[in-house]
Structure formats: C-alpha cells, structure tokens
Design a protein around this motif. Structure first.
Motif, PDB file in Angstrom:
ATOM      1  N   ASP A 710       0.852  -1.187   0.000  1.00 21.50           N
ATOM      2  CA  ASP A 710       0.000   0.000   0.000  1.00 21.50           C
ATOM      3  C   ASP A 710       0.890   1.240   0.000  1.00 21.50           C
ATOM      4  OD1 ASP A 710      -2.751   1.194   0.399  1.00 21.50           O
ATOM      5  OD2 ASP A 710      -1.698   2.043   2.122  1.00 21.50           O
ATOM      6  N   GLY A 711       0.526   2.216  -0.821  1.00 17.61           N
ATOM      7  CA  GLY A 711       1.307   3.439  -0.886  1.00 17.61           C
ATOM      8  C   GLY A 711       2.367   3.448  -1.957  1.00 17.61           C
ATOM      9  N   ALA A 712       2.638   2.287  -2.573  1.00 14.56           N
ATOM     10  CA  ALA A 712       3.663   2.250  -3.614  1.00 14.56           C
ATOM     11  C   ALA A 712       3.161   2.833  -4.926  1.00 14.56           C
ATOM     12  CB  ALA A 712       4.137   0.819  -3.830  1.00 14.56           C
ATOM     13  N   PHE A 713       1.860   2.655  -5.192  1.00 18.13           N
ATOM     14  CA  PHE A 713       1.306   3.105  -6.470  1.00 18.13           C
ATOM     15  C   PHE A 713      -0.194   3.241  -6.346  1.00 18.13           C
ATOM     16  CE2 PHE A 713      -0.506   2.330 -10.710  1.00 18.13           C
ATOM     17  CZ  PHE A 713       0.186   3.267 -11.460  1.00 18.13           C
ATOM     18  N   SER A 714      -0.748   4.177  -7.100  1.00 15.92           N
ATOM     19  CA  SER A 714      -2.190   4.314  -7.185  1.00 15.92           C
ATOM     20  C   SER A 714      -2.518   5.036  -8.474  1.00 15.92           C
ATOM     21  CB  SER A 714      -2.754   5.097  -5.995  1.00 15.92           C
ATOM     22  OG  SER A 714      -4.128   5.366  -6.189  1.00 15.92           O
ATOM     23  N   ARG A 746       9.785   7.134  -9.494  1.00 19.27           N
ATOM     24  CA  ARG A 746       8.478   6.628  -9.097  1.00 19.27           C
ATOM     25  C   ARG A 746       8.043   5.587 -10.119  1.00 19.27           C
ATOM     26  NH1 ARG A 746       9.584   8.960  -5.130  1.00 19.27           N
ATOM     27  NH2 ARG A 746       8.347  10.426  -3.883  1.00 19.27           N
ATOM     28  N   ILE A 747       7.098   4.766  -9.749  1.00 17.59           N
ATOM     29  CA  ILE A 747       6.488   3.858 -10.709  1.00 17.59           C
ATOM     30  C   ILE A 747       5.647   4.691 -11.670  1.00 17.59           C
ATOM     31  CG2 ILE A 747       4.810   2.000 -11.012  1.00 17.59           C
ATOM     32  CD1 ILE A 747       5.619   0.950  -8.270  1.00 17.59           C
ATOM     33  N   THR A 748       5.850   4.485 -12.962  1.00 18.47           N
ATOM     34  CA  THR A 748       5.057   5.196 -13.957  1.00 18.47           C
ATOM     35  C   THR A 748       4.361   4.201 -14.871  1.00 18.47           C
ATOM     36  OG1 THR A 748       6.878   5.331 -15.557  1.00 18.47           O
ATOM     37  CG2 THR A 748       6.689   7.127 -13.937  1.00 18.47           C
ATOM     38  N   ALA A 749       3.166   4.598 -15.325  1.00 14.10           N
ATOM     39  CA  ALA A 749       2.414   3.740 -16.248  1.00 14.10           C
ATOM     40  C   ALA A 749       3.141   3.622 -17.585  1.00 14.10           C
ATOM     41  CB  ALA A 749       1.013   4.308 -16.449  1.00 14.10           C
ATOM     42  N   PRO A 754       5.059  -1.454 -18.103  1.00  6.37           N
ATOM     43  CA  PRO A 754       5.396  -2.428 -19.159  1.00  6.37           C
ATOM     44  C   PRO A 754       6.473  -3.425 -18.737  1.00  6.37           C
ATOM     45  CG  PRO A 754       5.156  -0.241 -20.099  1.00  6.37           C
ATOM     46  CD  PRO A 754       5.107  -0.067 -18.619  1.00  6.37           C
ATOM     47  N   GLU A 755       7.445  -2.994 -17.930  1.00  5.09           N
ATOM     48  CA  GLU A 755       8.497  -3.911 -17.478  1.00  5.09           C
ATOM     49  C   GLU A 755       7.941  -4.909 -16.462  1.00  5.09           C
ATOM     50  OE1 GLU A 755      11.248  -4.205 -18.934  1.00  5.09           O
ATOM     51  OE2 GLU A 755      11.093  -2.365 -20.139  1.00  5.09           O
ATOM     52  N   ILE A 756       7.024  -4.451 -15.609  1.00 11.26           N
ATOM     53  CA  ILE A 756       6.390  -5.378 -14.662  1.00 11.26           C
ATOM     54  C   ILE A 756       5.566  -6.402 -15.425  1.00 11.26           C
ATOM     55  CG2 ILE A 756       4.757  -5.566 -12.736  1.00 11.26           C
ATOM     56  CD1 ILE A 756       5.571  -2.742 -11.897  1.00 11.26           C
ATOM     57  N   LYS A 757       4.885  -5.948 -16.484  1.00  9.26           N
ATOM     58  CA  LYS A 757       4.068  -6.874 -17.276  1.00  9.26           C
ATOM     59  C   LYS A 757       4.936  -7.919 -17.962  1.00  9.26           C
ATOM     60  CE  LYS A 757       0.167  -7.036 -20.453  1.00  9.26           C
ATOM     61  NZ  LYS A 757      -0.818  -6.248 -21.232  1.00  9.26           N
ATOM     62  N   SER A 777      -5.035  -3.871 -13.009  1.00  6.44           N
ATOM     63  CA  SER A 777      -5.778  -3.578 -14.238  1.00  6.44           C
ATOM     64  C   SER A 777      -4.841  -3.103 -15.342  1.00  6.44           C
ATOM     65  CB  SER A 777      -6.857  -2.531 -13.961  1.00  6.44           C
ATOM     66  OG  SER A 777      -6.289  -1.320 -13.503  1.00  6.44           O
ATOM     67  N   LEU A 778      -3.754  -2.442 -14.982  1.00  7.17           N
ATOM     68  CA  LEU A 778      -2.786  -2.009 -15.986  1.00  7.17           C
ATOM     69  C   LEU A 778      -2.011  -3.183 -16.569  1.00  7.17           C
ATOM     70  CD1 LEU A 778      -1.367   1.197 -14.237  1.00  7.17           C
ATOM     71  CD2 LEU A 778      -3.191   1.044 -15.939  1.00  7.17           C
TER      72      LEU A 778
END
Length: 915
Positions: A710-714, A746-749, A754-757, A777-778
C-alpha cells in the motif's frame, strides 16, 4: 467572566510586560553553547544524537540531580538513554519512589488509607520525551534544553519541582535524530540547510509509524519505552512533544476533542483537561499566544497505540503538543478565523517571522507548567493513580458494563418500540438527543446481563496456532498486563482446558488495556451535521489485537479461578513435540501455524524438498538436513513435527526457493518498511527494489516475486513517498548524496508498468496490496472497483471505513488461503474491493453480508456486500495477486499474514504427483 476578562487583558498587554528576571543558574553546569558551539534554538543549528549522548553524560557527571540510564538498544544498535532528574535526595532514593509508584499503579492489595499514605510519601513521576518523529526537530532540541534547565536552575519553583517530582526524560528515536540532524547540517551554507528530502525513513523500518506501535511493541525503541513506563516507573503524566501546529497558530495542546475511548476511567479525560488548562494558562500568563485546543485539530483520545495514547489505557494522563518551528526561520500566516479569540484558541498570535528559539521557549514553558502542576497536586495525581487502578479491579470483580453507541441504539430502539422518544439511531449524526425513556430500560437494556464485560479471557493451549497466541500475550506482558498460565488442566463454565493455557483476568489495574485488546471498538458515527462528510479520526478506529492476530479465546462473564501462575515476563512458546517413526519418508508440520513459514524458509535455504500437502499440512521429505532443522525448530518455535511413512494427501505442490523484490523508493514508504521487517522476522529472503531497477527491465532474471505494498502506487495519483516524513515529490539528483541517487524515481504507467508486465508474462509473480492493487488492471487483469455508484467512486458521505476490522469469507481450497479458517477479520482502511470480470481471475476472499464490521467504524458498509477482498489472476505464464485489505498492516494482523506468505510461495509452486 473573570477568565474572559483576563484573557482579553492578556491579549492586549505587550509581551514585554511579562518578561521575567534573569534565571538563577548553577555556573558549574556546562551550557549547551559550551557543549555544541551554539545555543539550542539558534537559527540553522540542530544537534544530533551523538552530541546529545555526549552532553547528557557530561551533565550526569556534573550534577547530583541526574542519573543516566541505559534502557536498551535501538533498531540500528545505538544505546537508548533515559535521564532521570530530581533532587539529590530523591536520586539517592529512587528505588523507594519507584516502588511507591508501582504499588499505587497496580492498586491490588493496597487499601485507601494505605494509598493516601503512599501518595503523601511518594513523588510525582512525569515522563517527558521528544524526537519520536525525528523530522519534528523541536522535540529533540527542547528536550536537551529542558534537561539543562532541570540540572542547572536554582530558582524556588525549580527547587520545589525537583523536590516533589521525578522527571524521566527520553529521546524517543535516537536513530532518527542522528539521521535528521546530520541531513540538515550537511550543507556548510546555513541558508541552504533544509529538512526536506530525507533519503529514507527516520526509523529503520517504520518511519512515522514509530508512534503507531505501542500496544504491539514490535520495534525495539517502543519496547524500551514501554518497559520503563508500564513495568518499571508507572508515570502519572506522560508528555509527548510533536509538530506541527495549526495554521495561523503556534501550538496545539490538550484538552482534546471527543470521542474518548469508552473503556477509559473518567478520571482520564478530566485529568487531561486539568493539565491542559495549566499549560494554556501558563503560556497566556507569559504572553505566549497562539495556543489551540479541542477543535483546533483532529486529535482525540479514542485510539490506542501511540506514545501518549497508550498512557490512557494504563490510567496515566497522556499529553500531546504539536508546535510549529524549524531551524530555518518560517512565517506565521494570517488566518482570519484564528485572529478571533475563542474558548479553543484564547490568545491569538500576530502573523510574522518565527524563529526556532521561540518554539523551544514555548515547549520549555509547557514542561515547566506540567511539572509545576505535578508538584502542586503531587498527592492527588499519585492517589488518583491508585483510584483508577482500584476502580478497574472493582469493575473487573463484579458485573459491569461498558456503554457504547450500539447499546444506546438498542436502548432507543427499545424505547421506540414501547412508544417512547429517542433520536432515531446513529444515522444522521449531529442531531439532538431524544426525549426521556422509561427508566426500567436502563436495567433491561444498558445492563442486560448478556452484554456484561467479561471477567476474563481464556486462550486454550490446544488452539491451532498457539505460538501466535504466545506472541499476543507477550504484547500484553510488554505493556505491564498481568497474564496467568495454567499449571494443570482446569474447567470453566463446563469447558475443559489443558495445562499451559493462558488466562487474562479483567480484575486488574490495567483493565482498560485488557478490554481494548480483546473487545471490539465501537466508534460513534462522527458527523458535524446530518449529510455532512465524516469527521476524519486521528488514526484508525478499530484495532482489537486479539481479532487481528486470529487468537482463539473464550470470554468468561462469570468469575472463575483455577491452577494459575503469574507469568513474570515475555516467554517463548512451549517446545513442540518431535514425533518420530522408524524409517520415515518425510515429516508433517501444520500449515495453520504462522511460524511454520520460518521452518519452510530454513528448509528451502538448505535445499530440502518441501511440499504443500493439501490445504492444512506441509510435507518435508526426509533427509539429515531436514531432520536437524525440524528438531531445532520444534524446540525453538513450538511447532509439532510428525514423522510419517508417506504423504497423507494425493495432492501436492512443491515449493521452491524464491527471490523476493520488495518495492520502495526515495524517502521510504512506511508500509514497505513494515513489510520488510515482517519478512525478515519470518526469514524470507528479500531485496529492496527501487524504480530505477524496475525501469531497467530484465526483472525475471533477478526475481521470482515483486511485492508492492500500500502506498507504492495508485492510479489516483499515488500515496507513495514520505512514509517516514522523508522524500516525496521531485528531487534534483545533484542535491542528493551518491549513495541514494539510485533510489530516486516513481512507478510510472509509461515506463515501469510495461516492465512489470513483461516480468509477469515471463512467469514472475506480482503481489499487490492496498492502493497498489491498481497495478493489476494495468497488467490486463479483468477487475473493476466494487465501490461505485453510477460508475463513479462512492463519496465519503456514502461509504467511509477509516481503519477497521471487517469479516471476510475465505475460500480455503485456494492455495493463497491454505492453513486459514473459513472466516477472518481483515484490516480495511478505505481499501479497494473488487468485481471480477473474467475466468482468468479468481476470488480468494470476499465480503459476504450487509454488516461485516467487527471492530471500528464502517459507514455504508452494506456497499461491501459481495465485493472481493482478495483475488489471484493468471497473466501470461505468471500470476498477479490482489490483496485489497492491508493484510500486513503495521505487522499486527497475524491472522492474515498467511495471505501474503502463501502468495510469495505460490508463484513458483508446482503441482506434482505424490512424492
């Protein structure tokens, strides 16, 4: 009227008329200027903990008023000191006064006449701390200045205070003070110094949450301070210094707004009012304006778990002040509403430049005010400590009731059914009370025998996870609660219990804390007016530790006794039995015990073969290494081990060693720090991962699991950063020391997701908690929010659950829930809940029913009905886990740790035939 006239006069008289004569000072005592090269409170100057330690040692060597005591180690290994200050005669007789304070606090066996005699003979014990939240630097600096005053001043008031009081001074967060002061002072140009952009949490693991740990005592600093307060000294007053003050004012001080916790002795809010009034009065008398109370901030006395709030549940007056101030001068803004005097801010302050020293002076004045009152009412405070303790013992020894909003609702419903008045329940809030009801309802409803407070609680030694029950009672013991252990089998209310079972009776001085740890909290609906948004609580609203930890216990409404012995202090669980058979092929351990994960991690590290055998057992293939680990673990962890000829289940999943990457970022995220602490306690291998590493890609070669707390990304903008009042926002790398530059970002969409996916599609596992579940969902997981109205998120007027325990129904056949019961309490803090939209995603736990609240406040809880709390999804060759509630919140909800721990293994586990 006289008070109003005085306050008005105080507002109009120039501050210079309040000036005092030069203080009388003992010249042989080293001044802060002589020790540090600057005065405490000089602009652009902050002393670190190394300087404090050196200075306090010098003062202790120079003054017979001071004794310096080592109270333990910090998380980073520093020595945690407490300065005990009083008159030389009192210092020579500390053991005597400590014993008096303990006898009065415990109350048991002390008559009223004896209590009055002890109060007459005793000294008021006053705890004063600072620096718990290290970036709130006024707290640490005022403490150093105050200690200097206490050992050097010779004026009549100080001499009286030293004669009547024993002062316990504690720098609450040594590691944090070292970090923050060094960070501020790193720039040789004073004008460029800043507290901003701290590189990491100012407590090793938990940052700002170091003031959220006091009923759990998970952090060493917390345990150190709890030991001094509730096992050694039992202070009648606990004063916790913080920042920052309300806008347009200088300082927020007690008294606090409602609600106060219903289990507290009524002398607690009255005592807070008394001491708070003395503090405001002294500031006003000295011409120090800008103090606010009650509605001046959102602080209340509802929540347990903070340094000052834990005091209430131990019959001690807890004080919190929040003051402005910075070593770099600041400005007080002009806020029109704060310029109109009122009962909650009696002496407004003019806008203008504000210097560090002014804040130090305010806090020194407040310390004097508290100590002066403790001196003048020494016997009263000491006697009231006994009175509250004896009240608790008496209430726990007979039928008694705690009246809560739910009981008032029941009363009004009964009155309405009989044709009486009433205010129509709690729905609107803010309305007036209804008319009078039939007085007979007082006995039949408010004193309904079925709703009595328990006389005690029994935790049977034969419950599924007794080692976790032992951790629970250790948390109680670290808070000075009396816990008993059965020395032989016994029977209560027709139920038989084995020897070794734990018993906590409510007929003890710290009964408020006992009830608070076992019984659900019932927070009132808090609205300023019908239809208004909810009034935000200071912290969480429901935290019942026994429920969070999944402890099995029986509430006993009648008095009982048995073959019980008092447990003197924290204990280890009883050794588990290692049952062998000739030529075993393997060993079975229970999946229901949390500490089995420690064993599994040790076994996997030793390259032993480990399997999930069905949903409740773990199978370990026989080998010399496995046997050694299991025999040692059984003794150390209290886990039973059963040797067997073959695995009992034809279903098995083979576990593999996992490489866990735990996300964090510059400045630190407190939930990530808590999770790192938790994983280390259970011996999971974990590496902290920063945005730069994620963005670089090729993650599957380094990790099996990526964990986002929690708090890492939203997707709503994120709650990341600043978890320990550290970094946050844009940071210029050139201004950051080289050792921290790879923490930036920061984590960016656009770049990170894409790297996490790719990582997940290649067989990796992403575990997301709380706000970070929006990553799912991303990644293509077909989930949407269950908390919507007409396609839009529910407003807080319709749905608001600020930190409460909610019941969730669990699919125990899902591997993520192996070892768990079919219903658990989950910690919900305005958390996400889901609707699932495809066959690739599976529900693991969901909210089932219109009323799932167990403890706290859940406005509009019916919207949760049918919503999914926990889910797992298939994405490519890998998995994504969505943990909506905070299953590891502040390392407290042991009852839901398995959701996280099972998730970590699950991604790499392989279904195999029976070995």
């Amino acid at each position: 009227m006289k008070l109003k006239i005085f306050l008005l006069v105080a507002f109009l008289i120039p501050a210079g008329l309040f000036a005092q004569k030069a203080p009388s000072i003992d010249p042989k005592i080293t001044t802060p200027k002589e020790a540090f090269g600057f005065n405490i409170g000089d602009d652009y100057q902050v002393a670190n903990y190394t300087q404090l330690e050196t200075y306090w040692k010098k003062l202790a060597s120079q003054s017979d008023r001071m004794k310096l005591v080592d109270i333990g180690k910090t998380a980073e290994g520093r020595t945690h000191y407490m300065a005990i200050i009083s008159s030389p005669a009192n210092i020579r007789n500390l053991a005597h006064y400590k014993d008096i304070s303990a006898r009065l606090a415990h109350a048991e066996g002390v008559t009223e006449d004896q209590a009055r005699a002890l109060a007459h003979d005793g000294k008021a014990i006053v705890w004063i701390d600072g620096g718990l939240h290290a970036s709130e630097s006024v707290g640490s600096q005022q403490l150093m200045e105050s200690v200097y005053h206490f050992v050097s001043r010779t004026d009549p008031e100080m001499m009286r205070i030293l004669n009547d009081d024993i002062i316990l001074c504690v720098l609450a967060n040594p590691d944090g003070q070292e970090l923050v002061a060094n960070w501020y002072m790193r720039d040789p140009d004073p004008l460029k110094r800043s507290m901003d952009r701290l590189p990491k949490l100012y407590n090793k693991y938990v940052g700002h949450d170091d003031n959220r740990d006091f009923y759990m005592s998970a952090m060493p600093e917390t345990a150190n301070m709890n030991r001094q307060m509730w096992i050694e000294w039992f202070p009648q007053i606990v004063y916790d210094h913080h920042q920052t003050g309300p806008e347009g004012a200088v300082i927020f001080m007690p008294p606090f707004r409602d609600p106060f916790n219903f289990v507290l002795d009524p002398l607690i809010p009255i005592g807070i009012e008394q001491v708070g009034s003395a503090m405001h009065s002294r500031l006003v008398a000295e011409g120090k304006g800008g103090s606010a109370m009650r509605s001046g901030s959102n602080y209340s006395t509802w929540w347990n778990g903070g340094l000052r709030t834990i005091a209430y549940f131990h019959n001690s007056i807890g004080l919190l002040t929040e003051i402005i101030g910075n070593p770099t001068p600041i400005d007080i803004p002009l806020v029109p509403a704060m310029q109109l005097p009122s009962g909650d801010w009696p002496l407004p302050i003019a806008p203008g430049k504000w210097h560090y020293r002014q804040s130090i002076d305010y806090d020194v004045t407040n310390n004097r005010a508290v100590l002066d009152l403790a001196s003048r009412y020494r016997e009263t405070f000491l006697f009231n400590s006994w009175r509250m303790g004896m009240n608790s013992i008496e209430r726990g020894s007979k039928d008694s009731w705690t009246i809560t909003p739910k009981r008032i609702d029941a009363l009004e419903a009964a009155g309405k059914s009989e044709g009486g008045g009433g205010r129509g329940g709690r729905g609107g809030g803010g309305g007036g009370r209804g008319g009078a009801l039939d007085s007979a309802l007082y006995a039949s409803i408010l004193h309904d025998p079925a709703h009595r407070d328990p006389r005690g609680y029994i935790m049977s030694a034969d419950q599924a996870d007794f080692p976790t029950a032992t951790k629970f009672i250790n948390a109680l013991l670290k808070n000075g609660v009396t816990v008993l252990k059965a020395t032989a089998p016994f029977e209560v209310a027709g139920k038989k219990y084995p020897a070794g079972s734990y018993v906590v009776k409510s007929a003890q001085a710290f009964r408020p804390h006992v009830l608070d740890m076992f019984e659900p909290q019932d927070h009132p609906n808090d609205f300023k007016y019908p239809g208004a948004p909810p009034t935000r609580p200071y912290d969480i609203t429901g935290w019942t530790l026994a429920l969070q930890m999944g402890i099995q216990f029986d509430r006993e409404l009648e008095g009982f006794d048995g073959p019980f012995a008092k447990i003197p202090g924290p204990i280890d669980p009883p050794a588990g039995v290692f049952q062998n058979v000739p030529n075993p092929t393997g060993y079975l351990i229970s999946h229901k015990e949390n500490d089995s994960y420690i064993l599994v991690n040790r076994l996997l590290k030793a390259r032993c073969d480990v399997y999930w055998s069905g949903k409740d057992e773990i199978w370990v293939a026989a080998s010399p290494a496995a046997r050694t680990i299991l025999e040692t673990g059984a003794k150390q962890l209290g886990i039973a081990v059963q040797a067997a000829a073959k695995m009992p289940s034809d279903r098995a999943m083979k576990l593999s060693p996992v490489r866990v990457g735990l996300y964090d970022q510059y400045g630190g995220i407190a939930p990530s720090g808590w999770t790192r602490f938790l994983l280390e306690q259970f011996e999971f291998p974990v590496e902290v991962v920063y945005p730069e590493t994620l963005d670089a890609g090729n993650l599957r070669s380094r990790f099996d699991v990526l964990l986002f707390t929690d708090g890492a990304f939203s997707t709503g903008g994120g709650r990341g950063g600043g978890g320990g009042r550290g970094g946050g926002g844009a940071v210029d790398p050139a201004t950051i020391p080289a050792e921290y530059r790879d923490h930036l970002g920061r984590i960016t969409a656009e770049k990170t997701i894409p790297e996490i996916k790719k990582f997940v599609e290649a067989g990796g596992e992403a575990i997301t908690i709380g706000s970070s579940t929006s990553i799912a969902s991303l990644l293509g997981v077909p989930v949407t929010s269950a908390l919507t109205d007409g396609g839009k998120p529910l407003s807080s007027e319709k749905f608001y659950i600020p930190g409460s325990l909610m019941k969730a129904k669990v699919d125990t056949n899902n591997p993520l829930a192996y070892g768990m019961p079919d219903q658990v309490d989950v910690f919900f803090d305005n958390s996400p809940a889901f609707k699932l939209g495809g066959s690739t995603v599976t529900s693991v736990a969901k909210y089932d029913g219109k009323e799932t609240l167990d403890s706290g406040w859940a406005w509009g809880q019916q919207y949760l009905d049918g919503g999914v709390a926990i889910a797992d999804a298939k994405v490519g060759e890998g998995k994504v886990v969505l943990l909506g509630p905070e299953v590891a919140f502040r390392a407290q909800p042991h009852g839901t740790f398995k959701f996280l721990f099972n998730s970590i293994y699950y991604g790499s586990a392989k279904a195999v035939p029976q070995p």
